[in-house]
Motif scaffolding. Structure first.
Motif, short mmCIF file in Angstrom:
data_model
loop_
_atom_site.label_atom_id
_atom_site.label_comp_id
_atom_site.label_asym_id
_atom_site.label_seq_id
_atom_site.Cartn_x
_atom_site.Cartn_y
_atom_site.Cartn_z
N LEU A 80 -11.36 -3.90 -12.98
CA LEU A 80 -10.71 -4.78 -12.01
C LEU A 80 -11.42 -4.60 -10.68
N HIS A 81 -11.87 -5.72 -10.11
CA HIS A 81 -12.61 -5.70 -8.85
C HIS A 81 -11.83 -6.53 -7.83
N SER A 82 -11.63 -5.94 -6.64
CA SER A 82 -10.93 -6.65 -5.56
C SER A 82 -11.48 -6.16 -4.23
N ALA A 83 -10.96 -6.71 -3.15
CA ALA A 83 -11.38 -6.28 -1.81
C ALA A 83 -11.05 -4.81 -1.57
N GLN A 84 -10.10 -4.27 -2.32
CA GLN A 84 -9.71 -2.86 -2.19
C GLN A 84 -10.65 -1.94 -2.96
N GLY A 85 -11.58 -2.50 -3.74
CA GLY A 85 -12.51 -1.69 -4.50
C GLY A 85 -12.43 -2.03 -5.98
N PHE A 105 4.50 -9.89 -1.26
CA PHE A 105 4.84 -8.47 -1.20
C PHE A 105 6.04 -8.29 -0.27
N THR A 106 7.05 -7.58 -0.74
CA THR A 106 8.19 -7.21 0.10
C THR A 106 8.30 -5.69 0.05
N ALA A 107 8.21 -5.05 1.21
CA ALA A 107 8.23 -3.58 1.26
C ALA A 107 9.60 -3.05 0.85
N ARG A 108 9.60 -2.11 -0.07
CA ARG A 108 10.84 -1.43 -0.49
C ARG A 108 11.16 -0.28 0.46
N GLU A 109 10.14 0.18 1.16
CA GLU A 109 10.23 1.30 2.08
C GLU A 109 9.24 1.03 3.20
N ASP A 110 9.31 1.81 4.26
CA ASP A 110 8.32 1.68 5.32
C ASP A 110 6.94 2.04 4.76
N VAL A 111 5.94 1.21 5.07
CA VAL A 111 4.57 1.43 4.59
C VAL A 111 3.67 1.48 5.81
N ALA A 112 3.04 2.63 6.03
CA ALA A 112 2.23 2.82 7.23
C ALA A 112 0.96 1.97 7.23
N ASP A 113 0.31 1.85 6.07
CA ASP A 113 -0.93 1.08 6.02
C ASP A 113 -1.13 0.52 4.63
N PHE A 114 -1.07 -0.80 4.54
CA PHE A 114 -1.40 -1.49 3.31
C PHE A 114 -2.23 -2.70 3.69
N MET A 115 -3.47 -2.69 3.26
CA MET A 115 -4.40 -3.77 3.56
C MET A 115 -4.49 -4.02 5.08
N GLY A 116 -4.47 -2.91 5.83
CA GLY A 116 -4.66 -3.01 7.27
C GLY A 116 -3.42 -3.36 8.08
N GLN A 117 -2.27 -3.38 7.44
CA GLN A 117 -1.06 -3.68 8.19
C GLN A 117 0.05 -2.69 7.84
N THR A 131 -2.36 2.21 -10.31
CA THR A 131 -2.28 1.44 -9.07
C THR A 131 -1.09 0.50 -9.10
N TYR A 132 -0.84 -0.13 -10.22
CA TYR A 132 0.32 -1.02 -10.39
C TYR A 132 1.62 -0.25 -10.15
N ARG A 133 1.72 0.96 -10.71
CA ARG A 133 2.93 1.77 -10.51
C ARG A 133 3.16 2.06 -9.03
N TYR A 134 2.08 2.37 -8.29
CA TYR A 134 2.21 2.57 -6.85
C TYR A 134 2.72 1.30 -6.18
N LEU A 135 2.11 0.16 -6.51
CA LEU A 135 2.50 -1.10 -5.87
C LEU A 135 3.98 -1.41 -6.08
N VAL A 136 4.46 -1.27 -7.31
CA VAL A 136 5.85 -1.65 -7.57
C VAL A 136 6.84 -0.57 -7.11
N THR A 137 6.34 0.60 -6.74
CA THR A 137 7.20 1.61 -6.10
C THR A 137 7.36 1.26 -4.62
N ALA A 138 6.27 0.89 -3.98
CA ALA A 138 6.29 0.61 -2.54
C ALA A 138 6.73 -0.82 -2.22
N PHE A 139 6.51 -1.76 -3.16
CA PHE A 139 6.76 -3.17 -2.91
C PHE A 139 7.45 -3.85 -4.07
#
Length: 124
Positions: A31-36, A79-91, A47-55
């Motif tokens: 899988l290739h994306s802007a994130q690597g 994407f809707t944040a489930r918790e505060d996220v300090a940095d995801f894709m620069g925001q 990575t999917y598990r992280y995403l659905v935990t945070a969002f």
């Protein structure tokens, strides 16, 4: 590959069930994306598990074009944040805050499973 497969994939993705989602990926999927780049089903699912935990991550296919063993899909990804996220894709986001991305994805299948995926921001 066909449109029904793609629709089942996005429905499964949105259910937040990594075990069910695993069935769509070839063990050596790339899988290739802007994130690597990610190599292999395990890395993609981690990575999917992280995403659905945070969002709450909801992908909506807007247009699906299939030809042979490839598909191109225009996607609205919310994407809707489930918790505060300090940095995801620069925001940074606070819990409950949402943002949307328009994406263009290209899938190549091998024996009914995704072997290679490229995802980029849509130029539209």
């Amino acid at each position: 590959m066909n449109e029904e497969l793609m629709r089942r994939y996005y429905a499964t993705y949105n259910r937040e069930d990594p075990e069910a989602l695993a069935a769509f990926y070839h063990p050596e999927c790339q899988l290739h994306s802007a994130q690597g780049s990610m190599q292999g089903r395990k890395e993609i699912l981690d990575t999917y598990r992280y995403l659905v935990t945070a969002f709450e991550d909801r992908m909506t296919p807007l247009d699906i074009r299939v030809q042979g063993d490839t598909a191109e899909v225009d996607i609205l990804d919310r994407f809707t944040a489930r918790e505060d996220v300090a940095d995801f894709m620069g925001q940074s986001l606070v819990a409950g805050e949402s943002f949307e991305l328009k994406l263009k994805a290209h899938y190549r299948a091998e024996r009914g499973r995704f072997r290679e995926i490229h995802i980029a921001l849509s130029p539209d």
